[in-house]
Design a protein around this motif. Structure first.
Motif, PDB file in Angstrom:
ATOM      1  N   LEU A 102      20.023  22.853  94.131  1.00 32.72           N
ATOM      2  CA  LEU A 102      20.374  21.712  94.983  1.00 32.72           C
ATOM      3  C   LEU A 102      19.177  20.779  95.046  1.00 32.72           C
ATOM      4  N   ASN A 103      19.388  19.557  94.595  1.00 30.76           N
ATOM      5  CA  ASN A 103      18.332  18.541  94.644  1.00 30.76           C
ATOM      6  C   ASN A 103      18.623  17.569  95.777  1.00 30.76           C
ATOM      7  N   PHE A 104      17.644  17.384  96.628  1.00 32.65           N
ATOM      8  CA  PHE A 104      17.797  16.497  97.785  1.00 32.65           C
ATOM      9  C   PHE A 104      17.249  15.123  97.407  1.00 32.65           C
ATOM     10  N   ALA A 105      18.131  14.164  97.243  1.00 37.24           N
ATOM     11  CA  ALA A 105      17.711  12.847  96.730  1.00 37.24           C
ATOM     12  C   ALA A 105      17.450  11.848  97.845  1.00 37.24           C
ATOM     13  N   VAL A 139      21.134   8.421  86.124  1.00 32.69           N
ATOM     14  CA  VAL A 139      20.057   8.255  87.107  1.00 32.69           C
ATOM     15  C   VAL A 139      20.738   8.227  88.471  1.00 32.69           C
ATOM     16  N   LEU A 140      20.622   9.344  89.186  1.00 32.64           N
ATOM     17  CA  LEU A 140      21.364   9.488  90.432  1.00 32.64           C
ATOM     18  C   LEU A 140      20.774   8.616  91.526  1.00 32.64           C
ATOM     19  N   ARG A 141      19.448   8.611  91.584  1.00 30.72           N
ATOM     20  CA  ARG A 141      18.782   7.856  92.655  1.00 30.72           C
ATOM     21  C   ARG A 141      17.295   7.683  92.331  1.00 30.72           C
ATOM     22  N   THR A 142      16.790   6.498  92.563  1.00 29.31           N
ATOM     23  CA  THR A 142      15.364   6.238  92.364  1.00 29.31           C
ATOM     24  C   THR A 142      14.744   5.917  93.712  1.00 29.31           C
ATOM     25  N   ASN A 143      13.845   6.783  94.168  1.00 31.28           N
ATOM     26  CA  ASN A 143      13.146   6.556  95.433  1.00 31.28           C
ATOM     27  C   ASN A 143      11.745   6.020  95.149  1.00 31.28           C
ATOM     28  N   ARG A 144      10.977   5.812  96.189  1.00 26.93           N
ATOM     29  CA  ARG A 144       9.644   5.247  96.025  1.00 26.93           C
ATOM     30  C   ARG A 144       8.742   6.208  95.246  1.00 26.93           C
ATOM     31  N   THR A 145       8.838   7.515  95.568  1.00 30.25           N
ATOM     32  CA  THR A 145       7.924   8.455  94.905  1.00 30.25           C
ATOM     33  C   THR A 145       8.618   9.468  94.005  1.00 30.25           C
ATOM     34  N   GLN A 158      12.456  10.387  91.466  1.00 29.89           N
ATOM     35  CA  GLN A 158      13.668   9.893  90.814  1.00 29.89           C
ATOM     36  C   GLN A 158      14.516  11.097  90.410  1.00 29.89           C
ATOM     37  N   HIS A 159      15.812  11.017  90.717  1.00 32.31           N
ATOM     38  CA  HIS A 159      16.720  12.141  90.488  1.00 32.31           C
ATOM     39  C   HIS A 159      17.682  11.855  89.337  1.00 32.31           C
ATOM     40  N   PHE A 160      17.756  12.807  88.420  1.00 33.97           N
ATOM     41  CA  PHE A 160      18.657  12.706  87.263  1.00 33.97           C
ATOM     42  C   PHE A 160      19.667  13.859  87.269  1.00 33.97           C
ATOM     43  N   THR A 161      20.845  13.594  86.716  1.00 28.92           N
ATOM     44  CA  THR A 161      21.741  14.673  86.298  1.00 28.92           C
ATOM     45  C   THR A 161      22.054  14.421  84.826  1.00 28.92           C
ATOM     46  N   TYR A 162      22.383  15.472  84.114  1.00 35.07           N
ATOM     47  CA  TYR A 162      22.709  15.294  82.694  1.00 35.07           C
ATOM     48  C   TYR A 162      23.685  16.357  82.232  1.00 35.07           C
ATOM     49  N   GLY A 169      33.305  19.710  73.796  1.00 28.99           N
ATOM     50  CA  GLY A 169      33.096  19.815  75.239  1.00 28.99           C
ATOM     51  C   GLY A 169      31.670  20.085  75.644  1.00 28.99           C
ATOM     52  N   ALA A 170      31.494  20.268  76.943  1.00 30.69           N
ATOM     53  CA  ALA A 170      30.161  20.470  77.525  1.00 30.69           C
ATOM     54  C   ALA A 170      29.638  21.855  77.152  1.00 30.69           C
ATOM     55  N   VAL A 171      28.379  21.918  76.753  1.00 34.29           N
ATOM     56  CA  VAL A 171      27.750  23.192  76.429  1.00 34.29           C
ATOM     57  C   VAL A 171      26.579  23.517  77.358  1.00 34.29           C
ATOM     58  N   ALA A 172      26.111  22.524  78.081  1.00 37.37           N
ATOM     59  CA  ALA A 172      24.995  22.740  79.006  1.00 37.37           C
ATOM     60  C   ALA A 172      24.954  21.582  79.995  1.00 37.37           C
ATOM     61  N   SER A 173      24.252  21.795  81.094  1.00 34.37           N
ATOM     62  CA  SER A 173      24.093  20.707  82.060  1.00 34.37           C
ATOM     63  C   SER A 173      22.890  21.015  82.926  1.00 34.37           C
ATOM     64  N   GLY A 174      22.520  20.042  83.719  1.00 35.35           N
ATOM     65  CA  GLY A 174      21.391  20.291  84.581  1.00 35.35           C
ATOM     66  C   GLY A 174      20.984  19.080  85.386  1.00 35.35           C
ATOM     67  N   THR A 175      19.861  19.239  86.060  1.00 37.13           N
ATOM     68  CA  THR A 175      19.309  18.176  86.888  1.00 37.13           C
ATOM     69  C   THR A 175      17.809  18.111  86.632  1.00 37.13           C
ATOM     70  N   ALA A 176      17.238  17.000  86.978  1.00 35.24           N
ATOM     71  CA  ALA A 176      15.786  16.855  86.861  1.00 35.24           C
ATOM     72  C   ALA A 176      15.293  15.910  87.936  1.00 35.24           C
TER      73      ALA A 176
END
Lengths: 267, 267
Positions: free
Chosen positions: A60-63, B77-83, B85-89, B96-103
């Motif tokens: 869970l990522n808190f954005a 790019v889910l959200r870009t904050n001041r310090t 940045q949240h990604f999903t991919y 079809g989909a073989v993998a996924s994640g967040t960063a």
């Protein structure tokens, strides 16, 4: 009477997911306690009509802070395999996404097993006085906490960031996967111990691995868990935390990791 | 001459993301080495036109084997904050989909800092002989590995699952975030050590926290890293792994966690 935890994790099915509501009993300094958000996501995944097996991994990522009121979780079943199932999800509130993550559910099978970590050398929960977190931490009132080491009652900066505590829901409630997810975020920021004071801090990303089978959760029941966590490195405005949640009988129920933002002028 | 690692993580921009190609030098038993997939995702996120800051956290869930050939990563790019940045991919291949994640990417700031974990008590890399993984593990040929403990040259089941090794790219290559991501998955499955033999096993979910700043990566350069990992619990067909990647000079560059599937009839 409904337990506050069940009220706080209650869900209403909506198109593509579920709607939840923040609950005043689980407020944190800014927005809700991250653990209750994690718990609600786990409850939503379990309630998904296509769900198979039981929670194995949750990230869970808190954005952005979640505001008081309703929030929606949109769930995608990415892939269902024979022994596991992959989910992605996005949490949004009116103006946009506030959190996101992934989860894996798995089917437990009978295999060779061993717990390699040792249960910490502690007395039973009755050996430690109940000690609440400070009055202004609303969510913590829903936990009975008995600190073995590393409470917030400290005398200046500490040499280590370890907190070890017995805890359980207050009032006591049989453990389930949502409750375990919530408890995996029940450690206050490790940087408080090292700095000996409060500094602005917040979890950025939380990952919990659920080792417990449904039968092991049932064995644990409403008893105390032993929760222990520490940081590996503090630097550049972030620190990590690695924690373990043990059942009363010595079962390692979950391991959990998070990376946390903190603000602190250079010493 | 281009390093095989750079060939294997090469990207072609496509609509909404990037296209990558599996590389025979990084083959694993089934599909590519998970580390090279993680590295390619990190490279893709860094190449994203909206990317800000540097990698802080990466979660990668392996949902199905990646087949030889092209694969696509769609990035949000889910959200870009001041310090941060949240990604999903999502990684997909034809059907079809073989993998996924967040960063999460973050901006490093100057703060109070401390590394709480101790650097393991080992000699320098020259104190240990180079020892390759078995010949059939293709990807491992791209690493120079010097085992301090827990190699695959074992005499039956081991009491502990710890592997500690010095390693670096082979040929040596200056460390960057993709290379660090790859090395975070460079431990063979811990269950091999405990069972004293190979059993079917595969990573389900991997999370790496990047503690290193760009300046710390530059200090590390092309030198050896000290990598150490162990499991906490094996059971019900899954085990976890917690690892640390240290720079030659004692900097904790990354911490990493994964949950792994294994198949093993009950002993």
């Amino acid at each position: 009477m409904t337990h506050a935890f069940d009220e706080a994790t209650a869900l209403e099915p909506i198109d593509g997911g579920f709607r939840a509501q923040t609950h005043p009993a689980y407020n944190n300094m800014v927005g809700p306690f991250g653990g209750i958000t994690a718990a609600t996501v786990v409850a939503a995944l379990q309630a998904h009509p296509e769900a198979q097996g039981h929670p194995l991994s949750l990230t869970l990522n808190f954005a952005a802070p979640i505001k008081d009121g309703a929030w929606d979780v949109a769930i995608t079943v990415l892939r269902t395999n024979r022994t596991n199932q992959h989910f992605t999800y996005v949490i949004s509130q009116g103006d946009g996404a506030v959190a996101s993550g992934t989860a894996v559910f798995g089917t437990r099978r009978d295999t060779w097993s061993d717990t390699e970590l040792a249960f910490p050398p502690v007395q039973g929960p009755e050996g430690y006085a109940e000690l609440s977190m400070p009055e202004f931490v609303e969510w913590a009132k829903n936990y009975e906490t008995r600190f073995v080491e590393g409470s917030l009652e400290m005398d200046g900066p500490q040499d280590g960031s370890t907190t070890t505590m017995w805890l359980r829901d207050k009032p006591a409630r049989p453990l389930d996967y949502p409750a375990l997810a919530s408890i995996s975020d029940s450690f206050f920021p490790r940087v408080f111990l090292r700095r000996g004071t409060y500094v602005p801090a917040g979890t950025i990303s939380l990952t919990t691995y659920f080792h417990a089978s449904p039968a092991e959760l049932e064995q644990q029941g409403a008893d105390h868990l032993l929760a222990t966590a520490r940081a590996a490195r503090f630097g550049h405005g972030h620190f990590d935390q690695y924690g373990q949640l043990w059942g009363r009988n010595g079962t390692l129920l979950a391991t959990t990791h998070q990376i946390v933002y903190y603000k602190d002028p250079k010493a």
